[in-house]
Motif scaffolding. Sequence first.
Motif, PDB file in Angstrom:
ATOM      1  N   GLY A   1       0.824  -1.206   0.000  1.00  0.00           N
ATOM      2  CA  GLY A   1       0.000   0.000   0.000  1.00  0.00           C
ATOM      3  C   GLY A   1       0.855   1.252   0.000  1.00  0.00           C
ATOM      4  N   THR A   2       1.963   1.206   0.714  1.00  0.00           N
ATOM      5  CA  THR A   2       2.872   2.353   0.735  1.00  0.00           C
ATOM      6  C   THR A   2       3.347   2.679  -0.677  1.00  0.00           C
ATOM      7  OG1 THR A   2       3.686   1.805   2.940  1.00  0.00           O
ATOM      8  CG2 THR A   2       5.114   3.164   1.580  1.00  0.00           C
TER       9      THR A   2
ATOM     10  N   TYR B   1      -3.142   7.379   8.312  1.00  0.00           N
ATOM     11  CA  TYR B   1      -2.020   6.470   8.037  1.00  0.00           C
ATOM     12  C   TYR B   1      -2.144   5.996   6.596  1.00  0.00           C
ATOM     13  CZ  TYR B   1       1.634   3.078   8.116  1.00  0.00           C
ATOM     14  OH  TYR B   1       2.800   2.413   7.803  1.00  0.00           O
ATOM     15  N   HIS B   2      -1.108   6.261   5.793  1.00  0.00           N
ATOM     16  CA  HIS B   2      -1.123   5.833   4.398  1.00  0.00           C
ATOM     17  C   HIS B   2       0.129   5.037   4.022  1.00  0.00           C
ATOM     18  CE1 HIS B   2      -4.735   8.073   3.326  1.00  0.00           C
ATOM     19  NE2 HIS B   2      -4.264   9.102   4.004  1.00  0.00           N
TER      20      HIS B   2
ATOM     21  N   ASP C   1      -7.640   5.957  -1.319  1.00  0.00           N
ATOM     22  CA  ASP C   1      -6.805   4.894  -0.761  1.00  0.00           C
ATOM     23  C   ASP C   1      -7.750   3.778  -0.311  1.00  0.00           C
ATOM     24  OD1 ASP C   1      -5.452   3.214   0.978  1.00  0.00           O
ATOM     25  OD2 ASP C   1      -4.189   4.790   1.812  1.00  0.00           O
TER      26      ASP C   1
ATOM     27  N   GLN D   1      -7.766  -0.106   2.973  1.00  0.00           N
ATOM     28  CA  GLN D   1      -8.633  -0.612   4.050  1.00  0.00           C
ATOM     29  C   GLN D   1     -10.076  -0.760   3.589  1.00  0.00           C
ATOM     30  OE1 GLN D   1      -7.741  -1.530   7.142  1.00  0.00           O
ATOM     31  NE2 GLN D   1      -5.670  -0.733   7.257  1.00  0.00           N
TER      32      GLN D   1
ATOM     33  N   LYS E   1      -3.252  -4.311   0.938  1.00  0.00           N
ATOM     34  CA  LYS E   1      -3.537  -5.420   1.852  1.00  0.00           C
ATOM     35  C   LYS E   1      -4.435  -6.564   1.359  1.00  0.00           C
ATOM     36  CE  LYS E   1      -3.165  -2.547   6.033  1.00  0.00           C
ATOM     37  NZ  LYS E   1      -1.985  -2.964   6.769  1.00  0.00           N
TER      38      LYS E   1
HETATM   39  C1  LIG Z   1      -5.232   3.167   4.607  1.00  0.00           C
HETATM   40  C2  LIG Z   1      -3.854   2.573   4.434  1.00  0.00           C
HETATM   41  N1  LIG Z   1      -3.117   2.923   3.371  1.00  0.00           N
HETATM   42  C3  LIG Z   1      -1.887   2.431   3.175  1.00  0.00           C
HETATM   43  C4  LIG Z   1      -1.317   1.554   4.075  1.00  0.00           C
HETATM   44  C5  LIG Z   1       0.079   1.049   3.846  1.00  0.00           C
HETATM   45  O1  LIG Z   1       0.058  -0.241   3.375  1.00  0.00           O
HETATM   46  P1  LIG Z   1       1.371  -1.162   3.501  1.00  0.00           P
HETATM   47  O2  LIG Z   1       1.566  -1.484   4.944  1.00  0.00           O
HETATM   48  O3  LIG Z   1       1.045  -2.357   2.663  1.00  0.00           O
HETATM   49  O4  LIG Z   1       2.506  -0.384   2.944  1.00  0.00           O
HETATM   50  C6  LIG Z   1      -2.045   1.150   5.194  1.00  0.00           C
HETATM   51  C7  LIG Z   1      -1.465   0.180   6.155  1.00  0.00           C
HETATM   52  O5  LIG Z   1      -1.934  -0.065   7.215  1.00  0.00           O
HETATM   53  C8  LIG Z   1      -3.349   1.681   5.385  1.00  0.00           C
HETATM   54  O6  LIG Z   1      -4.073   1.333   6.441  1.00  0.00           O
END
Ligand SMILES: Cc1ncc(COP(=O)(O)O)c(C=O)c1O
Length: 441
Positions: free
Chosen positions: A108-109, A135-136, A238, A241, A268
């Motif tokens: 996700g990052t 949190y992203h 995003d 979630q 995820k």
């Molecule tokens: C809304 C959201 N975006 C992005 C991420 C980041 O994903 P990743 O941990 O796979 O990098 C998360 C992780 O918890 C998240 O909750």
Amino acid sequence: MTADAELLARRQAALAPGYQLFYDDPVHLVRGSGVWVEDAEGARLLDCYNNVPSVGHGHPRVVSALTTQAQRLNTHTRYLHETVVDLAERLGALLPGDLGVCFFVCTGTEANDLAVEIARVVTGRQGVVVSEHSYHGNSALVRLLSTDGYPAADRPPWLGVVEPPNTYRGPIRGADAGAPYADLVRVELERMAAREHAPAAWLVDTSWDSNGVLIAPDDYVERSARTVRGAGGLVIADEVQAGYCRLGVNFWGHENYRLVPDIVTLGKPMGAGHPVGAVVTTPAIAAAFAEQRSYFNTFGGNPVSAAVALAVLDVIEDEALLAHCADVGDHLGGGLLRLAERHDVIGNVQGSGLFWGLDLVTDRTTRDPIAYADARRLVTDCRQGGVLVGLTGRYSNVLKIRPPLVFERAHADHLLGVLDAALASFEPRGGGVGRTPGAEW
Ligand SMILES: Cc1ncc(COP(=O)(O)O)c(C=O)c1O
């Protein structure tokens, strides 16, 4: 020294100290199946926390897709291969508007990092608007968009931060809060302009997970998107979630708010435990980006990951998991509301589908959050009762329930029974509110 204590000592020596574990007495998991996980001593725990094994731990069709493709071939996207094209087409067919051009990544990052890069290149601006306590992800760029993890004083001038639409605990409450919350976006854009930045994008998680799992007032997202687009920015949803049926209403979180985003980011649940993510955008935006940048990701979109992601979509479709999630979610939500009638510590029940937050308070009138230490104790009591749940929210006082999508009504009843017992014996001791940035919950 017990075997677990020995493993913990080895882990503490070999892994960076920033890798935190849930629970003071960590859970040592050795296998999982469906919504159940098993620890090293053979105890079964009901997984009410993990959305990554979206279609259940070790789903046979996902495992079979993975092993079959791994035995046959694994390379990258510089060679022609059907699976990655099939996956891109499947995602495009699931998304609204002309969202249908994909970039594949592993997390996700990475998805958010690339999405923001695309927005910046295409608009020629730098500004990004996110929610307070969002949190992203955690790359050098995305870490700055994750406002839950570092002091406000360190925010870069291009970052705009708005209050999330929390109608229970936020500064604006009640049913008519959509317009005033959206107006905060307009105000933030003015502040950004005063810092000589214009918006490239608004990045929004339509489950507001890190804020305690919120349902926004109906018009909030549409109004905010209009404001951002009016100022020349793009809208990035995003869906890490909120997507993949989690909210039990539509396949995507943004659909609940009639939003057609410019860019969607996935992570995820997409691989049910396998690391695969994506950025999906429109042909026009992808073409504008391609005029200035190319993109390659060694592992993103490899045939094994693509086969896994396709199997996850097949399972969701064949097992009708959206309707299932809506049905079990209503059952669970009703049970949580009944718990709130008996336990005053539950200030609010928020969420939908298989994503719920219980905002826990010391007093229903003041809505003061319970102490972090108390919330942790409650989560630990649930674990003693054989159920894994978590914490979220700005004060880490929101009990988070987010099981795999194959969670059944009987599992919900089991969870409700364990929660009921834990809440019945809950005795707040007080102490500090909220976790320190980087703490495990
Ligand atoms: C809304 C959201 N975006 C992005 C991420 C980041 O994903 P990743 O941990 O796979 O990098 C998360 C992780 O918890 C998240 O909750």
